[in-house]
Design a protein around this motif. Structure first.
Motif, PDB file in Angstrom:
ATOM      1  N   LEU A   1       0.835  -1.188   0.000  1.00 22.53           N
ATOM      2  CA  LEU A   1       0.000   0.000   0.000  1.00 22.53           C
ATOM      3  C   LEU A   1       0.871   1.239   0.000  1.00 22.53           C
TER       4      LEU A   1
ATOM      5  N   LYS B   1      -7.297  -0.609 -11.943  1.00 24.85           N
ATOM      6  CA  LYS B   1      -6.761  -1.731 -11.168  1.00 24.85           C
ATOM      7  C   LYS B   1      -7.260  -3.039 -11.767  1.00 24.85           C
TER       8      LYS B   1
ATOM      9  N   MET C   1      -9.484 -10.895  -8.354  1.00 24.13           N
ATOM     10  CA  MET C   1     -10.747 -11.211  -7.693  1.00 24.13           C
ATOM     11  C   MET C   1     -11.953 -10.744  -8.493  1.00 24.13           C
ATOM     12  N   MET C   2     -11.707  -9.758  -9.363  1.00 24.13           N
ATOM     13  CA  MET C   2     -12.826  -9.136 -10.053  1.00 24.13           C
ATOM     14  C   MET C   2     -12.843  -9.554 -11.526  1.00 24.13           C
ATOM     15  N   ASP C   3     -14.041  -9.610 -12.068  1.00 25.25           N
ATOM     16  CA  ASP C   3     -14.179  -9.965 -13.467  1.00 25.25           C
ATOM     17  C   ASP C   3     -13.720  -8.839 -14.387  1.00 25.25           C
TER      18      ASP C   3
ATOM     19  N   LEU D   1     -11.225  -2.171 -11.951  1.00 21.99           N
ATOM     20  CA  LEU D   1     -11.846  -1.072 -11.196  1.00 21.99           C
ATOM     21  C   LEU D   1     -11.147   0.217 -11.595  1.00 21.99           C
TER      22      LEU D   1
ATOM     23  N   VAL E   1     -10.511   4.303 -10.509  1.00 24.81           N
ATOM     24  CA  VAL E   1     -10.679   5.395  -9.536  1.00 24.81           C
ATOM     25  C   VAL E   1      -9.951   6.622 -10.052  1.00 24.81           C
TER      26      VAL E   1
ATOM     27  N   ASN F   1     -15.454   6.730  -4.641  1.00 19.32           N
ATOM     28  CA  ASN F   1     -15.666   7.036  -3.222  1.00 19.32           C
ATOM     29  C   ASN F   1     -14.572   7.956  -2.722  1.00 19.32           C
TER      30      ASN F   1
ATOM     31  N   GLU G   1     -11.775   9.414  -0.464  1.00 17.88           N
ATOM     32  CA  GLU G   1     -10.781   8.817   0.430  1.00 17.88           C
ATOM     33  C   GLU G   1      -9.536   9.677   0.428  1.00 17.88           C
TER      34      GLU G   1
ATOM     35  N   LEU H   1      -5.410   9.536   1.550  1.00 20.25           N
ATOM     36  CA  LEU H   1      -4.210   8.914   2.115  1.00 20.25           C
ATOM     37  C   LEU H   1      -3.188  10.020   2.301  1.00 20.25           C
TER      38      LEU H   1
ATOM     39  N   GLN I   1     -16.221  -3.805  -2.209  1.00 13.26           N
ATOM     40  CA  GLN I   1     -15.867  -3.242  -3.500  1.00 13.26           C
ATOM     41  C   GLN I   1     -15.234  -1.861  -3.333  1.00 13.26           C
ATOM     42  N   VAL I   2     -15.797  -1.084  -2.413  1.00 19.44           N
ATOM     43  CA  VAL I   2     -15.212   0.227  -2.111  1.00 19.44           C
ATOM     44  C   VAL I   2     -13.773   0.047  -1.630  1.00 19.44           C
ATOM     45  N   MET I   3     -13.568  -0.900  -0.750  1.00 17.48           N
ATOM     46  CA  MET I   3     -12.236  -1.159  -0.207  1.00 17.48           C
ATOM     47  C   MET I   3     -11.256  -1.529  -1.317  1.00 17.48           C
ATOM     48  N   LEU I   4     -11.706  -2.398  -2.235  1.00 17.42           N
ATOM     49  CA  LEU I   4     -10.807  -2.853  -3.291  1.00 17.42           C
ATOM     50  C   LEU I   4     -10.408  -1.719  -4.217  1.00 17.42           C
ATOM     51  N   SER I   5     -11.298  -0.748  -4.375  1.00 15.88           N
ATOM     52  CA  SER I   5     -10.948   0.362  -5.250  1.00 15.88           C
ATOM     53  C   SER I   5     -10.176   1.434  -4.491  1.00 15.88           C
ATOM     54  N   SER I   6     -10.020   1.248  -3.186  1.00 11.71           N
ATOM     55  CA  SER I   6      -9.384   2.295  -2.370  1.00 11.71           C
ATOM     56  C   SER I   6      -7.921   1.965  -2.102  1.00 11.71           C
ATOM     57  N   GLY I   7      -7.287   2.877  -1.438  1.00 13.18           N
ATOM     58  CA  GLY I   7      -5.898   2.681  -1.058  1.00 13.18           C
ATOM     59  C   GLY I   7      -5.739   1.559  -0.057  1.00 13.18           C
ATOM     60  N   LEU I   8      -6.842   1.161   0.544  1.00 12.56           N
ATOM     61  CA  LEU I   8      -6.767   0.092   1.538  1.00 12.56           C
ATOM     62  C   LEU I   8      -6.849  -1.290   0.880  1.00 12.56           C
ATOM     63  N   ALA I   9      -6.914  -1.327  -0.464  1.00  8.23           N
ATOM     64  CA  ALA I   9      -7.111  -2.586  -1.171  1.00  8.23           C
ATOM     65  C   ALA I   9      -6.149  -3.666  -0.679  1.00  8.23           C
TER      66      ALA I   9
ATOM     67  N   LYS J   1      -7.186  -7.283   0.668  1.00 11.66           N
ATOM     68  CA  LYS J   1      -7.223  -8.188  -0.471  1.00 11.66           C
ATOM     69  C   LYS J   1      -7.036  -9.650  -0.084  1.00 11.66           C
TER      70      LYS J   1
ATOM     71  N   LEU K   1      -9.961 -11.044   2.049  1.00 12.91           N
ATOM     72  CA  LEU K   1     -11.325 -10.888   1.537  1.00 12.91           C
ATOM     73  C   LEU K   1     -12.062 -12.201   1.245  1.00 12.91           C
TER      74      LEU K   1
ATOM     75  N   GLY L   1     -19.093  -7.453  -9.465  1.00 17.09           N
ATOM     76  CA  GLY L   1     -18.185  -8.060 -10.429  1.00 17.09           C
ATOM     77  C   GLY L   1     -17.270  -9.131  -9.853  1.00 17.09           C
ATOM     78  N   PHE L   2     -17.600  -9.677  -8.675  1.00 15.50           N
ATOM     79  CA  PHE L   2     -16.677 -10.627  -8.055  1.00 15.50           C
ATOM     80  C   PHE L   2     -16.645 -11.941  -8.829  1.00 15.50           C
TER      81      PHE L   2
END
Lengths: 205, 790
Positions: A11, A59, A63-65, A68, A70, A90, A92, A94, B136-144, B148, B151, B544-545
C-alpha cells in the motif's frame, strides 16, 4: 497478520509512487537528443517544492471480473508531506507526513494511522521515496535496482526491489514520463494484480 | 523506701524481658501501603489494590542505553532470550514479533466468536450485499492491499472490526525489530514478574535476575562496555524504598547515637552517667516497639526510623534529673521538685502524639503509639528507677557553657521582645501572602520515591506507550462468567459512546474472551452452510466478483459454528497475560477491569455508566481518587493537629490555672510554629501533611522547655543549672529530629526538619518571653561531682 504487514507495505509503495509521480521538474527540458540518465532525473526532481496533479487509476484484480477505475488528486509538499485524495467513486484521503501514514474514508475524522518506521520494510521503502524526492540516488539504490531506458522525451524508470520482504509484495514498479513530466506509474504486485495510473500535472512550484 | 525500690527494679526487669520476648517475634514491614488509609472508598480500593498486587504492580520497565543502537538492539535480544528462560518472570517483551504472530493467528481463527459485529442480520442477503458493497469500495481504495488477502475468507470484515478495536493501543517504536525510544537512544523491554508488587523479596529476586542477565549479555557482546541498564516500575520502587528505609534507620540512628552520646559525655564527663542517661531511652524504645508489635501485629520500617526522634526526646528526662541536681543534694529531692513540671511536659507531649493515634494511616498511628509508649516508659524509668541506680552524690559537673546562649538572650529579653514580635508579624505576613496555597497537591509528594526516579518512570512509560491509565470501569461479580457478562454489556455501551466520540477507545476482558452467553449468541447468528451459500449466491448478483471467490468464507463460517467454546486456556500466552490483567479473582469475587482511553467527556461517560445502575459496576477516576485521597489526608492531618493543639492548651490551662501562665507557655510555642511555617515555605515550597504533623509535635515537644522557663520566672530564681539542662535537652532533641531530616523518606525528613527547627526556636522564644524581670542568678553550680552529702 503478517499478510497485513505485507499488504500495508505494498500500500505504502503504491502511495509513494503516486506521490512520486506527482512531483515534477521546474528546469527547462533538456535536449531530447541528450541521453537521459538517473542522476539527471534525480537532480530534476530535487527542484520541486510543491506539486498538484490529477490522476486516473485502473486496477486489474484477480478477484474481479472487470478492472476497477478510480480518480482524484495528488498533492506533494517538500520535504515530507504527500497526499492522494480519491474523489471517484468514493472519497478517500491517504496522507504521509514524516513517519505516519493516515487513511481517512469519511469526513468525520475516523482515521487509521500507521507508523512507517515500525515496519522495517515499509520504513526502508519510505526512506527510498524521500531519497527519490530529495534526488538521493545512493539511498534509492540501497533498496532498489534502478535502471532507466529511453531518452529525455520518453523515459521509463524501472525499480526492482532488492529486499526479500519487499519482493514478496511487489514484482516491479515502472515509472514513465517525458522530459520533466511523470505521466504513468505502473505497479505489478507479486500476486499478479496490476495497477496503472495516468497522471496529468496541474501546478508545480 | 528500699522495698519500693526493689519492687521498681523487679517490675523493670520483668517488663524488659517481656518486651524482648515480643520483639523477638516481631515482623518488620516496609510495605508503603501502610501509609494509605484503612477504610477507603471503592475507588480508593481499586487504587490501593492496583498498587499492591495488580498486574501493573508486577511490570518492570527496562531501558538499555549508552551504546550505538545496533549494539543496544543486540543486547536487548540477548538479554530477553536469557530472561525468557527464568520461571520467576511470566513475560518478557522487547518487541520481537514472535508473540504477536500467535496473537493475530488466534484472533483470525476465532474472528466469528470475537467480533462484536457478528449478529444474525449480518448474514442475511441484505446484510451480505452491504458487506460486498463495502468490499468493493475497499478494493478500489488505497486500503485494497490491506483487505485483499483476507477478503475471500472474510467478506464481512470481522478481522478488521477486531483490529480496529485495538487501534488505539499503538505499540512502541521499533528498530531492528526491537522496541526503542523515539530518539533511538534507548532499547526498551517490559518484564512481568510472577511475584506481586508487595512481595518485596520476590521483586528483589526478579531484579537480581534482570541485572545478571544484563551483565552477562554485556560481557558477551563486543563494544557494549559502555551500555547501562535503567529499571523502573512499582517493584523496583518497593525494593529501593525498603533499602533506603533500612539504610536510613541504621545510619541515622548510629549518627544520632554518636552525636547525642558525644554531647552528653561532654556535659557529664562521666561514662557512668552517660550510660544511666541512655537507660530510659533504651527502655522506652524497647517498650515502644513491643507496644506497636502487640497493637498492630507488625512494626513498620518507618516506625523504627522514627525511633531516632524518641532518643532525642526521652533522653531529656535524665538530663533534667542529672543536670538540675546540685552537688550535695539528693536526686530524689530534685525529682520531687521538678516532677510537676516534668509530668506536665510529658503529658503535653503525649497529647500531641496521641493525635497521630487517630489517623487513618496505619503508619501514622504506629508512630504515635511508639512515641507515646516510649515517652511514658522513659519518664517512668527516670522517675522510679534512676534514683535507685544512681550512686549517692553522683551528679553532673558544671556545664555553664551550655547555659551561656539563653542567659545572654534572657539578659537582653527586654530589647528582644519587640524584635520577636516584629519577627513573628513578618513571618505571619509572609504566610498570608504565600503564593498559591501552602499545601502540596500531588500525592506523589508523599511518595518515598525520589523525584528523579519518578521522572525516569514517566519517561519510560511514555516510550513504551503505556501511559498511566486515569479512567477505568471496574465490574465486580460472583463468578468469572458473571464478570465477563458485565464486561460484554459495558463494551456494548462503550462502543456506542466511542462512536459518539466521548472517548477514543477502551480495553475490556470480553475482547479476548467473550462470556459463554455472548459466544453462544454469536455462533447462533451464523446460518447453516446451505443457507449461507444461498444467501451469498443471491447477494453476489450484480457485483463483479469472480465466481467461487468466497468458498473459504463458507468453509470458515461453517467451522466456526461447530467449534468448541473458547476458554481461558485457548488463549496464546501474550493475550492470556493481557486477559489476566483485566479479569482476575480477588477475595472470592471476580473483577473485570475496563481501562478507558482518550476521554473527551469523562462526565457524560460516568453518567451513562451510572445509568446502567448495575450492582458492582464502578466508574473510577484514578487521578481524582488520588487527589481526593490527598485531600482526605490533609483534612485529617489538619483536624488532628488542631485537636491535638487544643488538648495541649486545655491541659496547660487545667494544670497552670492561670491565663497569664498559659500565655507565657503557649505564646513562644505559637511564635515558633508560625516562624517554622514561614521558614519552610518562604522560598515558595509547599507544606506536606508530614510538615503539618511536625507542627503539632513542635508544640508537644517545645512545651517542655517553656514550662521550665515559666516555672523559673514564677519562682523568680534563675538557675544556670536549670537553663543548662534545658539547653542540653533541647540540643539532644534537635539532634534527634535534625538527623532525621537527612532521611530520604519524606515522612521522616519532613517531620524531622520541622520539629528540629521548631524545638530550637521554642527554646529561645521561651527564654525571651519568660526572662525574669531582674537577673538574679543563683550560684548553684558546683565543681565536684563526687561529693557525699552529709
Amino acid at each position: 497478520m503478517r499478510r497485513l504487514t505485507r499488504c500495508l507495505a505494498s500500500l505504502v509503495i503504491a502511495v509513494a509512487l503516486w506521490l512520486c509521480a506527482s512531483t515534477n521538474v521546474t528546469q527547462a527540458a533538456p535536449d531530447a537528443a541528450v541521453r537521459w540518465d538517473v542522476p539527471q532525473l534525480m537532480s530534476a526532481l530535487r527542484q520541486v517544492k510543491s506539486a498538484t496533479a490529477r490522476f486516473v487509476e485502473r486496477k486489474h484484480l484477480h478477484m474481479m471480473d472487470k478492472p476497477l477505475e478510480v480518480s482524484g488528486t495528488l498533492l506533494y509538499l517538500a520535504p515530507d508531506q504527500l497526499q492522494k485524495i480519491t474523489i471517484w467513486p468514493n472519497w478517500e484521503r491517504l496522507a504521509v507526513k514524516q513517519n505516519l501514514l493516515t487513511i481517512e474514508q469519511d469526513h468525520e475524522g475516523n482515521a487509521r494511522t500507521f507508523s512507517l518506521t515500525d515496519h522495517a520494510e515499509i520504513g526502508a521503502f519510505v526512506e527510498s521515496i524521500r531519497a527519490t524526492l530529495a534526488g538521493d540516488l545512493p539511498t534509492l539504490t540501497r533498496f532498489y535496482a534502478v535502471t532507466i531506458e529511453g531518452d529525455a522525451a520518453d523515459w521509463r524508470l524501472l525499480l526492482l526491489p532488492k529486499e526479500r520482504k519487499l519482493q514478496d509484495l511487489v514484482k516491479d514498479i515502472r515509472i514513465g514520463g517525458t522530459g520533466n513530466n511523470i505521466l504513468m506509474v505502473e505497479t505489478e504486485e507479486a500476486d499478479g494484480d496490476r495497477s496503472v495510473m495516468s497522471i496529468v500535472e496541474e501546478d508545480i512550484r | 523506701m528500699r522495698k519500693a525500690n526493689r519492687a521498681a527494679l523487679a517490675v523493670w526487669v520483668a517488663a524488659l524481658l517481656a518486651c524482648a520476648a515480643v520483639i523477638a517475634r516481631t515482623e518488620i514491614s516496609t510495605d508503603m501501603s501502610a501509609f494509605l488509609p484503612r477504610s477507603p472508598s471503592p475507588g480508593q480500593q481499586v487504587l490501593v489494590d492496583q498498587v499492591r498486587e495488580g498486574v501493573v504492580s508486577r511490570i518492570v520497565l527496562l531501558a538499555i542505553e549508552g551504546a550505538p543502537s545496533d549494539v543496544l538492539a543486540a543486547l536487548s535480544r540477548d538479554m530477553a532470550a536469557r530472561l525468557r528462560r527464568e520461571p520467576a518472570l511470566v513475560a518478557v517483551n522487547n518487541g520481537e514479533e514472535a508473540a504477536l504472530d500467535a496473537d493475530r493467528d488466534f484472533l483470525w481463527r476465532n474472528r466469528y466468536v470475537l467480533s462484536p459485529a457478528v449478529v444474525p442480520a449480518r448474514f442475511t442477503v441484505v446484510g451480505l450485499r452491504d458487506a460486498l458493497q463495502r468490499d468493493q469500495v475497499m478494493l478500489s481504495s488505497g486500503l485494497a492491499v490491506l483487505v485483499k488477502r483476507a477478503l475471500p475468507s472474510d467478506p464481512t470484515g470481522e478481522m478488521l472490526t477486531i483490529i480496529d478495536q485495538f487501534a488505539g493501543d499503538a505499540p512502541p517504536h521499533t528498530r531492528s525489530d526491537v522496541w526503542f525510544s523515539q530518539d533511538d537512544s534507548r532499547a526498551l523491554m517490559m518484564v512481568q514478574t510472577r511475584a506481586a508488587g508487595f512481595d518485596i523479596d520476590g521483586q528483589q529476586q526478579a531484579l537480581r535476575l534482570i541485572e545478571d542477565a544484563f551483565r552477562h549479555a554485556r560481557q558477551a557482546m563486543p563494544g557494549a562496555e559502555t551500555a547501562h541498564l535503567l529499571e523502573t516500575g512499582p517493584g523496583v520502587f518497593a525494593v529501593r524504598t525498603r533499602a533506603a528505609m533500612q539504610e536510613d534507620a541504621e545510619r541515622l540512628s548510629l549518627i544520632a547515637t554518636i552525636l547525642i552520646a558525644g554531647v552528653l559525655l561532654s556535659a557529664y564527663r562521666s561514662l557512668r552517667l552517660l550510660m544511666l542517661g541512655l537507660l530510659p531511652v533504651l527502655c522506652g524504645a524497647l517498650a515502644g516497639i513491643a507496644a506497636v508489635s502487640l497493637g498492630f501485629g507488625f512494626v513498620h520500617g518507618i516506625t523504627l526510623g522514627f525511633g531516632v526522634t524518641l532518643m532525642g526526646e526521652s533522653v531529656d528526662y535524665a538530663i533534667y534529673l542529672f543536670t538540675q541536681t546540685a552537688p550535695g543534694s539528693q536526686p530524689a529531692d530534685t525529682l520531687a521538685r521538678i516532677w510537676p513540671t516534668l509530668r506536665l511536659g510529658v503529658l503535653t507531649s503525649v497529647a500531641g502524639f496521641s493525635a497521630m493515634l487517630f489517623s487513618t494511616f496505619t503508619g501514622f498511628a504506629q508512630l504515635g503509639l511508639f512515641s507515646i509508649t516510649g515517652l511514658i516508659v522513659a519518664v517512668a524509668v527516670t522517675r522510679w528507677l534512676l534514683p535507685t541506680l544512681l550512686p549517692r552524690g553522683l551528679t553532673a559537673i558544671e556545664s555553664r557553657i551550655f547555659a551561656l546562649g539563653p542567659l545572654a538572650v534572657m539578659r537582653q529579653a527586654r530589647r528582644l521582645r519587640p524584635a520577636l514580635l516584629a519577627w513573628v508579624l513578618a513571618a505571619g505576613t509572609l504566610l498570608c501572602f504565600h503564593h498559591g496555597g501552602f499545601w502540596q497537591e500531588e500525592l506523589s509528594s508523599l511518595s518515598p520515591i525520589p523525584m528523579r526516579d519518578q521522572e525516569l518512570d514517566k519517561k519510560l512509560r511514555r516510550d513504551v506507550g503505556a501511559p498511566d491509565v486515569r479512567y477505568l470501569v471496574v465490574a465486580t461479580a460472583a463468578s468469572e462468567q458473571r464478570a465477563l457478562e458485565a464486561s460484554d454489556r459495558l463494551s456494548g455501551l462503550l462502543r456506542s459512546m466511542t462512536e459518539e466520540k466521548w472517548l477514543s477507545g477502551f480495553d475490556a476482558p470480553d475482547r479476548y474472551l467473550p462470556s459463554e452467553k455472548a459466544q453462544l449468541a454469536r455462533r447462533a447468528a451464523l446460518p447453516s452452510e446451505e443457507l449461507l451459500r444461498a444467501h451469498l449466491r443471491e447477494a453476489l448478483d450484480g457485483f463483479g466478483f469472480r465466481a467461487e471467490l468466497f468458498a473459504p468464507f463458507l468453509a470458515d463460517a461453517a467451522a466456526a459454528s461447530r467449534a468448541p467454546p473458547l476458554v481461558r486456556a485457548s488463549l496464546p500466552p501474550h493475550l492470556s497475560l493481557k486477559l489476566g490483567s483485566l479479569l482476575f479473582e480477588r477475595h472470592g469475587d471476580w473483577v473485570a477491569m475496563v481501562p478507558l482511553r482518550g476521554m473527551g467527556e469523562p462526565r457524560r461517560v460516568a453518567d451513562r455508566i451510572a445509568e446502567l445502575n448495575e450492582r458492582g459496576v464502578v466508574f473510577v477516576d484514578l487521578k481524582g481518587e488520588s487527589d481526593r485521597l490527598l485531600q482526605t489526608y490533609q483534612r485529617e492531618a489538619a483536624l488532628l493537629s488542631l485537636v491535638g493543639g487544643l488538648v495541649i492548651l486545655g491541659l496547660l490551662t487545667l494544670s497552670l490555672r492561670s491565663m497569664s501562665r498559659v500565655f507565657l507557655v503557649a505564646a513562644p510555642l505559637a511564635a515558633s510554629v508560625v516562624s517554622t511555617m514561614a521558614l519552610l515555605t518562604f522560598d515558595g515550597r509547599k507544606l506536606s501533611i508530614f510538615h503539618l504533623v511536625g507542627l503539632l509535635l513542635i508544640v508537644a515537644v517545645g512545651s517542655n522547655y517553656c514550662l521550665f522557663f515559666e516555672r523559673q520566672r514564677r519562682e523568680g530564681v534563675q538557675s544556670e543549672r536549670t537553663v543548662a539542662s534545658l539547653v542540653l535537652a533541647n540540643l539532644c532533641t534537635v539532634i534527634g529530629f535534625g538527623v532525621l531530616s537527612f532521611s530520604r523518606i519524606p515522612v521522616l525528613h519532613d517531620i524531622g526538619v520541622t520539629v528540629a527547627a521548631g524545638a530550637l526556636l521554642s527554646l529561645f522564644f521561651g527564654a525571651i518571653l519568660n526572662a525574669p524581670r531582674e537577673t538574679r542568678p543563683s550560684q548553684d553550680f558546683g565543681r565536684i561531682s563526687h561529693n557525699p552529702t552529709p
